[in-house]
Design an enzyme around this catalytic site. Structure first.
Site, PDB file in Angstrom:
ATOM      1  N   ARG A  41       0.794  -1.192   0.000  1.00  0.00           N
ATOM      2  CA  ARG A  41       0.000   0.000   0.000  1.00  0.00           C
ATOM      3  C   ARG A  41       0.845   1.268   0.000  1.00  0.00           C
ATOM      4  O   ARG A  41       0.376   2.348  -0.269  1.00  0.00           O
ATOM      5  CB  ARG A  41      -0.916  -0.014   1.234  1.00  0.00           C
ATOM      6  CG  ARG A  41      -1.983  -1.103   1.146  1.00  0.00           C
ATOM      7  CD  ARG A  41      -2.821  -1.156   2.413  1.00  0.00           C
ATOM      8  NE  ARG A  41      -2.032  -1.857   3.420  1.00  0.00           N
ATOM      9  CZ  ARG A  41      -2.405  -3.014   3.979  1.00  0.00           C
ATOM     10  NH1 ARG A  41      -3.560  -3.563   3.663  1.00  0.00           N
ATOM     11  NH2 ARG A  41      -1.672  -3.609   4.871  1.00  0.00           N
TER      12      ARG A  41
ATOM     13  N   GLU B  49       7.500   2.315  -6.260  1.00  0.00           N
ATOM     14  CA  GLU B  49       7.604   1.817  -4.883  1.00  0.00           C
ATOM     15  C   GLU B  49       7.816   2.986  -3.929  1.00  0.00           C
ATOM     16  O   GLU B  49       8.302   4.049  -4.323  1.00  0.00           O
ATOM     17  CB  GLU B  49       8.765   0.803  -4.831  1.00  0.00           C
ATOM     18  CG  GLU B  49       9.116   0.236  -3.488  1.00  0.00           C
ATOM     19  CD  GLU B  49       8.025  -0.570  -2.811  1.00  0.00           C
ATOM     20  OE1 GLU B  49       6.916  -0.028  -2.653  1.00  0.00           O
ATOM     21  OE2 GLU B  49       8.283  -1.713  -2.380  1.00  0.00           O
ATOM     22  N   ASP B  50       7.460   2.788  -2.672  1.00  0.00           N
ATOM     23  CA  ASP B  50       7.679   3.852  -1.679  1.00  0.00           C
ATOM     24  C   ASP B  50       9.137   3.916  -1.234  1.00  0.00           C
ATOM     25  O   ASP B  50       9.727   4.989  -1.130  1.00  0.00           O
ATOM     26  CB  ASP B  50       6.745   3.684  -0.469  1.00  0.00           C
ATOM     27  CG  ASP B  50       6.809   2.297   0.177  1.00  0.00           C
ATOM     28  OD1 ASP B  50       7.553   1.413  -0.311  1.00  0.00           O
ATOM     29  OD2 ASP B  50       6.095   2.084   1.175  1.00  0.00           O
TER      30      ASP B  50
ATOM     31  N   ASP C  79      14.709  -0.976   0.626  1.00  0.00           N
ATOM     32  CA  ASP C  79      15.499  -1.225   1.824  1.00  0.00           C
ATOM     33  C   ASP C  79      16.539  -2.306   1.476  1.00  0.00           C
ATOM     34  O   ASP C  79      17.563  -1.999   0.886  1.00  0.00           O
ATOM     35  CB  ASP C  79      14.508  -1.657   2.917  1.00  0.00           C
ATOM     36  CG  ASP C  79      15.124  -1.808   4.292  1.00  0.00           C
ATOM     37  OD1 ASP C  79      15.822  -0.908   4.740  1.00  0.00           O
ATOM     38  OD2 ASP C  79      14.877  -2.855   4.933  1.00  0.00           O
TER      39      ASP C  79
ATOM     40  N   THR D 125      12.257  -7.160  -2.088  1.00  0.00           N
ATOM     41  CA  THR D 125      10.922  -7.033  -2.695  1.00  0.00           C
ATOM     42  C   THR D 125      11.025  -6.679  -4.174  1.00  0.00           C
ATOM     43  O   THR D 125      10.387  -7.312  -5.030  1.00  0.00           O
ATOM     44  CB  THR D 125      10.107  -5.931  -1.979  1.00  0.00           C
ATOM     45  OG1 THR D 125      10.082  -6.198  -0.582  1.00  0.00           O
ATOM     46  CG2 THR D 125       8.684  -5.866  -2.503  1.00  0.00           C
ATOM     47  N   LEU D 126      11.818  -5.675  -4.478  1.00  0.00           N
ATOM     48  CA  LEU D 126      11.911  -5.212  -5.864  1.00  0.00           C
ATOM     49  C   LEU D 126      12.620  -6.204  -6.766  1.00  0.00           C
ATOM     50  O   LEU D 126      12.285  -6.327  -7.937  1.00  0.00           O
ATOM     51  CB  LEU D 126      12.605  -3.844  -5.914  1.00  0.00           C
ATOM     52  CG  LEU D 126      11.675  -2.646  -6.063  1.00  0.00           C
ATOM     53  CD1 LEU D 126      10.916  -2.706  -7.377  1.00  0.00           C
ATOM     54  CD2 LEU D 126      10.662  -2.596  -4.948  1.00  0.00           C
TER      55      LEU D 126
ATOM     56  N   PHE E   2      14.214   4.110  10.373  1.00  0.00           N
ATOM     57  CA  PHE E   2      12.865   3.703   9.994  1.00  0.00           C
ATOM     58  C   PHE E   2      12.003   4.958   9.887  1.00  0.00           C
ATOM     59  O   PHE E   2      11.942   5.770  10.800  1.00  0.00           O
ATOM     60  CB  PHE E   2      12.273   2.726  10.998  1.00  0.00           C
ATOM     61  CG  PHE E   2      11.128   1.967  10.400  1.00  0.00           C
ATOM     62  CD1 PHE E   2      11.345   0.796   9.680  1.00  0.00           C
ATOM     63  CD2 PHE E   2       9.826   2.456  10.509  1.00  0.00           C
ATOM     64  CE1 PHE E   2      10.285   0.126   9.089  1.00  0.00           C
ATOM     65  CE2 PHE E   2       8.764   1.779   9.915  1.00  0.00           C
ATOM     66  CZ  PHE E   2       8.997   0.608   9.200  1.00  0.00           C
TER      67      PHE E   2
ATOM     68  N   ASP F 190       4.395   3.362   6.464  1.00  0.00           N
ATOM     69  CA  ASP F 190       3.681   3.024   7.696  1.00  0.00           C
ATOM     70  C   ASP F 190       4.550   2.262   8.683  1.00  0.00           C
ATOM     71  O   ASP F 190       5.602   1.728   8.336  1.00  0.00           O
ATOM     72  CB  ASP F 190       2.511   2.105   7.357  1.00  0.00           C
ATOM     73  CG  ASP F 190       3.001   0.703   6.985  1.00  0.00           C
ATOM     74  OD1 ASP F 190       3.871   0.596   6.109  1.00  0.00           O
ATOM     75  OD2 ASP F 190       2.564  -0.285   7.612  1.00  0.00           O
TER      76      ASP F 190
ATOM     77  N   ARG G  13       0.323   6.586   7.436  1.00  0.00           N
ATOM     78  CA  ARG G  13       0.512   6.739   5.995  1.00  0.00           C
ATOM     79  C   ARG G  13       0.047   8.100   5.506  1.00  0.00           C
ATOM     80  O   ARG G  13       0.501   8.607   4.481  1.00  0.00           O
ATOM     81  CB  ARG G  13      -0.277   5.667   5.239  1.00  0.00           C
ATOM     82  CG  ARG G  13       0.212   4.250   5.483  1.00  0.00           C
ATOM     83  CD  ARG G  13      -0.495   3.325   4.506  1.00  0.00           C
ATOM     84  NE  ARG G  13      -0.345   1.916   4.836  1.00  0.00           N
ATOM     85  CZ  ARG G  13       0.696   1.158   4.483  1.00  0.00           C
ATOM     86  NH1 ARG G  13       1.688   1.676   3.811  1.00  0.00           N
ATOM     87  NH2 ARG G  13       0.741  -0.117   4.803  1.00  0.00           N
TER      88      ARG G  13
HETATM   89  P1  IMP Z   1      12.899  -4.467   1.005  1.00  0.00           P
HETATM   90  O1  IMP Z   1      12.342  -5.677   0.364  1.00  0.00           O
HETATM   91  O2  IMP Z   1      13.779  -4.810   2.180  1.00  0.00           O
HETATM   92  O3  IMP Z   1      13.610  -3.545   0.041  1.00  0.00           O
HETATM   93  O4  IMP Z   1      11.698  -3.728   1.702  1.00  0.00           O
HETATM   94  C1  IMP Z   1      10.972  -2.781   1.104  1.00  0.00           C
HETATM   95  C2  IMP Z   1       9.656  -2.582   1.803  1.00  0.00           C
HETATM   96  O5  IMP Z   1       9.805  -2.540   3.226  1.00  0.00           O
HETATM   97  C3  IMP Z   1       9.098  -1.248   1.376  1.00  0.00           C
HETATM   98  O6  IMP Z   1       8.114  -1.452   0.397  1.00  0.00           O
HETATM   99  C4  IMP Z   1       8.504  -0.686   2.625  1.00  0.00           C
HETATM  100  O7  IMP Z   1       7.117  -0.903   2.613  1.00  0.00           O
HETATM  101  C5  IMP Z   1       9.094  -1.457   3.764  1.00  0.00           C
HETATM  102  N1  IMP Z   1      10.016  -0.580   4.502  1.00  0.00           N
HETATM  103  C6  IMP Z   1      11.371  -0.636   4.520  1.00  0.00           C
HETATM  104  N2  IMP Z   1      11.894   0.343   5.271  1.00  0.00           N
HETATM  105  C7  IMP Z   1      10.839   1.054   5.733  1.00  0.00           C
HETATM  106  C8  IMP Z   1      10.729   2.230   6.564  1.00  0.00           C
HETATM  107  O8  IMP Z   1      11.704   2.863   7.006  1.00  0.00           O
HETATM  108  N3  IMP Z   1       9.461   2.660   6.804  1.00  0.00           N
HETATM  109  C9  IMP Z   1       8.351   2.031   6.333  1.00  0.00           C
HETATM  110  N4  IMP Z   1       8.413   0.955   5.554  1.00  0.00           N
HETATM  111  C10 IMP Z   1       9.648   0.465   5.248  1.00  0.00           C
HETATM  112 MG    MG Z   2       5.933  -1.336   0.742  1.00  0.00          MG
END
Ligand code: IMP
Ligand code: MG
Length: 175
Positions: free
Chosen positions: A42, A98-99, A102, A106-107, A151, A158, A164
């Site tokens: 979301r 994407e927001d 990290d 995910t990507l 964070f 969120d 959000r």
């Molecule tokens: P990744 O797969 O570790 O790159 O995680 C990415 C996802 O984790 C993002 O789509 C965010 O929703 C969530 N995320 C990672 N860091 C944060 C943060 O600092 N605040 C909120 N959501 C986060």
């Molecule tokens: Mg996300």
């Protein structure tokens, strides 16, 4: 318990970042018939809504939903696709929106999955990036802002689905 800490990114800075990202997209895709934005729900909702209104090329869009089980502020590293896009991506110029990136897990998962559907091109656009946290090889094509390893919440982001709606980005503090 969590509480909202300092503002990390102001509304002014978000506006500037939106202009910069949309300028690049408008330039890179000039002459393209259409681009297909895919928002990762979301968190990407707010960024996508702002960004798409600054894009001058015709846009179509869809969303997908992923979840990664884990604690509130640590991802489990296991990505599950909860809802796929409905449309056929073959021959489309796709940008995943994407927001925040990290670890990149995910990507990387989404990019590999969507690439198998033969889009004409596939790029990644993220509002925020935490390059210091990367665990897999993943370089986004468009980054609004690189941020430190904190964070953050607000502007779509969120913790446990809260905050959000905040118009600025804040650092989340634990107490
Ligand atoms: P990744 O797969 O570790 O790159 O995680 C990415 C996802 O984790 C993002 O789509 C965010 O929703 C969530 N995320 C990672 N860091 C944060 C943060 O600092 N605040 C909120 N959501 C986060
Ligand atoms: Mg996300």
């Amino acid at each position: 318990m969590y509480r909202i800490g300092k503002t990390l990114i102001t509304e002014e800075e978000i506006k500037k970042m939106l202009t910069e990202v949309s300028d690049k997209i408008n330039k890179d895709y000039a002459g393209c018939d259409e681009i297909f934005l895919i928002g990762v729900l979301r968190g990407a909702l707010v960024f996508l809504a702002d960004l798409m209104r600054l894009i001058k090329i015709p846009v179509i869009m869809d969303f997908l939903v992923v979840s990664s089980y884990g604690s509130d502020t640590e991802s489990s590293g296991v990505v599950m696709l909860v809802k796929d896009v409905d449309a056929d991506l073959e021959g489309k110029h796709v940008i995943i929106v994407e927001d925040l990136i990290d670890t990149g897990v995910t990507l990387r998962y989404l990019r590999n999955m969507l690439n198998t559907r033969n889009p004409a091109s596939l790029k990644i656009c993220t509002a925020f990036d935490k390059p210091a946290r990367r665990k897999v090889d993943l370089t986004p094509d468009y980054v609004g802002m690189a941020i430190p390893d904190k964070f953050i919440v607000g502007y779509g982001l969120d913790v446990a689905n809260r905050y959000r709606n905040l118009p600025e980005v804040y650092i989340l503090e634990e107490n």
